[in-house]
Scaffold this motif. Sequence first.
Motif, PDB file in Angstrom:
ATOM      1  N   ALA A  60      80.790 -13.236   2.712  1.00  0.00           N
ATOM      2  CA  ALA A  60      79.634 -14.043   2.205  1.00  0.00           C
ATOM      3  C   ALA A  60      78.402 -13.554   3.095  1.00  0.00           C
ATOM      4  N   LEU A  61      77.300 -14.003   2.684  1.00  0.00           N
ATOM      5  CA  LEU A  61      75.935 -13.773   2.909  1.00  0.00           C
ATOM      6  C   LEU A  61      76.032 -14.044   4.792  1.00  0.00           C
ATOM      7  N   SER A  84      80.148 -16.242   8.810  1.00  0.00           N
ATOM      8  CA  SER A  84      78.795 -16.564   8.994  1.00  0.00           C
ATOM      9  C   SER A  84      79.106 -18.210   8.720  1.00  0.00           C
ATOM     10  N   GLY A  85      80.149 -18.473   8.270  1.00  0.00           N
ATOM     11  CA  GLY A  85      80.277 -20.082   7.977  1.00  0.00           C
ATOM     12  C   GLY A  85      79.572 -20.517   6.725  1.00  0.00           C
ATOM     13  N   ARG A  86      79.287 -19.192   5.655  1.00  0.00           N
ATOM     14  CA  ARG A  86      78.553 -19.748   4.517  1.00  0.00           C
ATOM     15  C   ARG A  86      79.529 -19.651   3.480  1.00  0.00           C
ATOM     16  N   TYR A  87      79.464 -20.158   2.330  1.00  0.00           N
ATOM     17  CA  TYR A  87      80.353 -20.344   1.147  1.00  0.00           C
ATOM     18  C   TYR A  87      79.540 -19.551  -0.097  1.00  0.00           C
ATOM     19  N   VAL A  88      80.258 -18.862  -0.929  1.00  0.00           N
ATOM     20  CA  VAL A  88      79.825 -18.105  -2.130  1.00  0.00           C
ATOM     21  C   VAL A  88      80.500 -18.898  -3.312  1.00  0.00           C
ATOM     22  N   PHE A  89      79.770 -19.113  -4.497  1.00  0.00           N
ATOM     23  CA  PHE A  89      80.127 -19.500  -5.492  1.00  0.00           C
ATOM     24  C   PHE A  89      79.577 -18.120  -6.575  1.00  0.00           C
ATOM     25  N   ARG A  90      80.311 -18.310  -7.760  1.00  0.00           N
ATOM     26  CA  ARG A  90      79.971 -17.342  -8.919  1.00  0.00           C
ATOM     27  C   ARG A  90      79.914 -17.969  -9.954  1.00  0.00           C
ATOM     28  N   GLY A 110      68.053 -27.022  -5.945  1.00  0.00           N
ATOM     29  CA  GLY A 110      67.676 -28.498  -5.201  1.00  0.00           C
ATOM     30  C   GLY A 110      68.717 -29.030  -4.481  1.00  0.00           C
ATOM     31  N   LEU A 111      69.879 -28.538  -4.654  1.00  0.00           N
ATOM     32  CA  LEU A 111      71.016 -29.022  -3.712  1.00  0.00           C
ATOM     33  C   LEU A 111      71.147 -28.435  -2.325  1.00  0.00           C
ATOM     34  N   GLY A 112      70.249 -27.323  -2.178  1.00  0.00           N
ATOM     35  CA  GLY A 112      70.089 -26.548  -0.994  1.00  0.00           C
ATOM     36  C   GLY A 112      70.822 -24.897  -1.257  1.00  0.00           C
ATOM     37  N   GLY A 113      71.129 -24.547  -2.392  1.00  0.00           N
ATOM     38  CA  GLY A 113      72.079 -23.448  -2.508  1.00  0.00           C
ATOM     39  C   GLY A 113      70.625 -22.320  -2.622  1.00  0.00           C
ATOM     40  N   ALA A 114      71.272 -21.074  -2.492  1.00  0.00           N
ATOM     41  CA  ALA A 114      70.261 -19.856  -2.999  1.00  0.00           C
ATOM     42  C   ALA A 114      70.867 -19.146  -3.858  1.00  0.00           C
ATOM     43  N   VAL A 115      70.240 -18.493  -4.771  1.00  0.00           N
ATOM     44  CA  VAL A 115      70.779 -17.638  -5.958  1.00  0.00           C
ATOM     45  C   VAL A 115      70.348 -16.475  -6.080  1.00  0.00           C
ATOM     46  N   GLU A 116      71.290 -15.611  -6.548  1.00  0.00           N
ATOM     47  CA  GLU A 116      71.050 -14.087  -6.656  1.00  0.00           C
ATOM     48  C   GLU A 116      71.528 -13.817  -8.046  1.00  0.00           C
ATOM     49  N   ARG A 117      70.949 -13.219  -9.111  1.00  0.00           N
ATOM     50  CA  ARG A 117      71.292 -12.709 -10.177  1.00  0.00           C
ATOM     51  C   ARG A 117      71.816 -11.537 -10.357  1.00  0.00           C
ATOM     52  N   GLY A 118      73.012 -11.303 -10.936  1.00  0.00           N
ATOM     53  CA  GLY A 118      73.885 -10.256 -11.212  1.00  0.00           C
ATOM     54  C   GLY A 118      73.620  -9.483 -12.526  1.00  0.00           C
ATOM     55  N   PRO A 120      72.795 -10.778 -16.835  1.00  0.00           N
ATOM     56  CA  PRO A 120      72.275 -11.763 -17.850  1.00  0.00           C
ATOM     57  C   PRO A 120      72.974 -13.021 -17.721  1.00  0.00           C
ATOM     58  N   LYS A 121      74.510 -12.871 -17.611  1.00  0.00           N
ATOM     59  CA  LYS A 121      75.387 -13.975 -17.658  1.00  0.00           C
ATOM     60  C   LYS A 121      76.008 -14.434 -16.373  1.00  0.00           C
ATOM     61  N   LEU A 122      75.578 -13.832 -15.084  1.00  0.00           N
ATOM     62  CA  LEU A 122      76.446 -14.137 -14.069  1.00  0.00           C
ATOM     63  C   LEU A 122      75.318 -14.268 -12.806  1.00  0.00           C
ATOM     64  N   ILE A 123      75.596 -15.315 -11.840  1.00  0.00           N
ATOM     65  CA  ILE A 123      74.894 -15.598 -10.771  1.00  0.00           C
ATOM     66  C   ILE A 123      75.689 -15.632  -9.786  1.00  0.00           C
ATOM     67  N   ALA A 124      75.395 -15.401  -8.339  1.00  0.00           N
ATOM     68  CA  ALA A 124      76.201 -15.579  -7.056  1.00  0.00           C
ATOM     69  C   ALA A 124      75.077 -16.601  -6.384  1.00  0.00           C
ATOM     70  N   ILE A 125      75.754 -17.720  -5.857  1.00  0.00           N
ATOM     71  CA  ILE A 125      75.332 -18.567  -5.122  1.00  0.00           C
ATOM     72  C   ILE A 125      76.020 -18.771  -3.705  1.00  0.00           C
ATOM     73  N   ASP A 126      74.881 -18.772  -2.697  1.00  0.00           N
ATOM     74  CA  ASP A 126      74.845 -18.940  -1.369  1.00  0.00           C
ATOM     75  C   ASP A 126      74.893 -20.593  -1.008  1.00  0.00           C
ATOM     76  N   ALA A 127      75.715 -20.922  -0.128  1.00  0.00           N
ATOM     77  CA  ALA A 127      75.708 -22.465   0.334  1.00  0.00           C
ATOM     78  C   ALA A 127      75.750 -22.459   1.841  1.00  0.00           C
ATOM     79  N   GLU A 128      74.676 -22.592   2.591  1.00  0.00           N
ATOM     80  CA  GLU A 128      74.866 -22.314   4.094  1.00  0.00           C
ATOM     81  C   GLU A 128      75.825 -23.010   4.891  1.00  0.00           C
ATOM     82  N   ASN A 129      76.524 -24.046   4.361  1.00  0.00           N
ATOM     83  CA  ASN A 129      77.229 -25.117   5.008  1.00  0.00           C
ATOM     84  C   ASN A 129      78.231 -25.824   4.109  1.00  0.00           C
ATOM     85  N   GLN A 130      79.367 -26.483   4.799  1.00  0.00           N
ATOM     86  CA  GLN A 130      80.177 -27.245   4.028  1.00  0.00           C
ATOM     87  C   GLN A 130      79.529 -28.145   3.317  1.00  0.00           C
TER      88      GLN A 130
END
Length: 156
Positions: A60-61, A84-90, A110-118, A120-130
């Motif tokens: 994770a990030l 890091s204790g962070r979570y990843v979603f795809r 808006g929910l607190g996640g960060a987004v990185e585009r991979g 046109p159809k794929l993004i990865a999402i970081d969530a800093e905590n549970q």
Amino acid sequence: MNRTPRQYTAHHEPIWRERANFIVVAPLPEQDRHEQLWCRQLTESTFEVCCIPFFLYDVALGDVVETETTSEGAFSVRRVTEHSGRYVFRVLFSDLSAETQAEVQDRVMGLGGAVERGTPKLIAIDAENQRVASRVADYLQTQEADGRLFYETGRV
């Protein structure tokens, strides 16, 4: 000998680009596929991950990874030494409209996640905590149930 050329997934807009000063390679389960990770070098062989992995599991990030020299070359990820204790979603979008993707991306942020585009159809999402991860997962689950996207977590 006919060998398939290696394929590399690159991060064009890493989320912590300003911290990064190095790129390491992480082998993926599929033969001859690798993900290039933007990192910040900590020691000769350890690095902090500065991007959200698109395909790599259990990284994770912000994780610290140890690298080694392999047949793929120097600086190949060997293992995570500090989580890091962070979570990843795809997210893979089934509805490719720009409006749908922007709506999902805005809601996740808006929910607190960060987004990185991979792609046109794929993004990865970081969530800093549970707490953030739970909110993001709940939202993605409703969107998947509505048939707008497919999602997975980055941990196995």
